[in-house]
Design an enzyme around this catalytic site. Structure first.
Site, PDB file in Angstrom:
ATOM      1  N   GLU A 143       0.829  -1.216   0.000  1.00 11.93           N
ATOM      2  CA  GLU A 143       0.000   0.000   0.000  1.00 11.93           C
ATOM      3  C   GLU A 143       0.863   1.266   0.000  1.00 11.93           C
ATOM      4  O   GLU A 143       0.551   2.239  -0.697  1.00 11.93           O
ATOM      5  CB  GLU A 143      -0.967   0.000   1.185  1.00 11.93           C
ATOM      6  N   HIS A 146       2.212   2.448  -3.277  1.00  7.70           N
ATOM      7  CA  HIS A 146       1.299   3.254  -4.110  1.00  7.70           C
ATOM      8  C   HIS A 146       1.546   4.752  -3.898  1.00  7.70           C
ATOM      9  O   HIS A 146       1.355   5.556  -4.813  1.00  7.70           O
ATOM     10  CB  HIS A 146      -0.161   2.943  -3.770  1.00  7.70           C
TER      11      HIS A 146
HETATM   12 NI    NI Z   1      -2.385  -2.178  -4.886  1.00  7.25          NI
END
Ligand code: NI
Length: 177
Positions: A143, A146
């Site tokens: 995450e 990102h």
């Molecule tokens: Ni992802």
């Protein structure tokens, strides 16, 4: 509250670094977190980052109820993490299969740090500091990548271990990410 469109691999907005959040406990930030929650729940994701709904801020959520997409994975506490900082602990890397709501229908084998410490804040601004390992650590790294404009296929070392979920795992994993 709303289920938002998840932008997909190829959209240049996924490649841009996200900005830090400067003001906490605002209606805007709480609304963003609710949209992320609704979108993650609707798509049965294990986690989601704000840039995936085209919001270029350093906000990720992950964990909670066991994910239909990762039924074997150990439970990870539901976490809202704003302005995260990751600190790998040790040099041990391990490979594991990942998918991404922005790369639907695919899986790849990705090396990640086995253990790390992460710090950040929740949506109200309260500090968070945790140790994580294994799947929990993998999820946080995925995450937070990102937020740096990195998608997991960019970390796959051997593209022979990247492909369509239903071909890689026939009859085992949901085909529709
Ligand atoms: Ni992802």
């Amino acid at each position: 509250m709303a289920v938002r469109e998840v932008i997909r691999w190829g959209d240049p907005r996924l490649l841009q670094p996200a900005r830090p959040v400067e003001r906490f406990d605002t209606p805007e930030l709480h609304a963003l977190v609710r949209d992320l929650e609704d979108t993650m729940a609707a798509l049965q994701g294990a986690g989601i980052a704000a840039p995936q709904i085209a919001v270029p801020l350093q906000v990720v959520i992950f964990g909670g109820a066991p994910s239909a997409r990762y039924p074997e994975a150990p439970a990870v506490p539901y976490t809202v993490l704003v302005n995260p900082v990751l600190e790998p602990l040790g040099n041990h890397m391990e490979e594991g299969w990942e998918g991404c709501l922005s790369v639907p229908g695919m899986r790849g084998l990705v090396p990640r740090h086995h253990r790390l410490r992460y710090r950040g804040r929740d949506a109200c601004g309260a500090p968070i500091e945790r140790l994580a390992e294994g799947f929990h650590a993998r999820l946080v790294q995925h995450e937070c990548d990102h937020l740096a404009g990195i998608l997991y296929p960019m970390r796959v070392r051997d593209l022979r271990h990247f492909g369509f979920t239903d071909v890689l795992f026939p009859g085992q994993a949901p085909a529709d990410d």
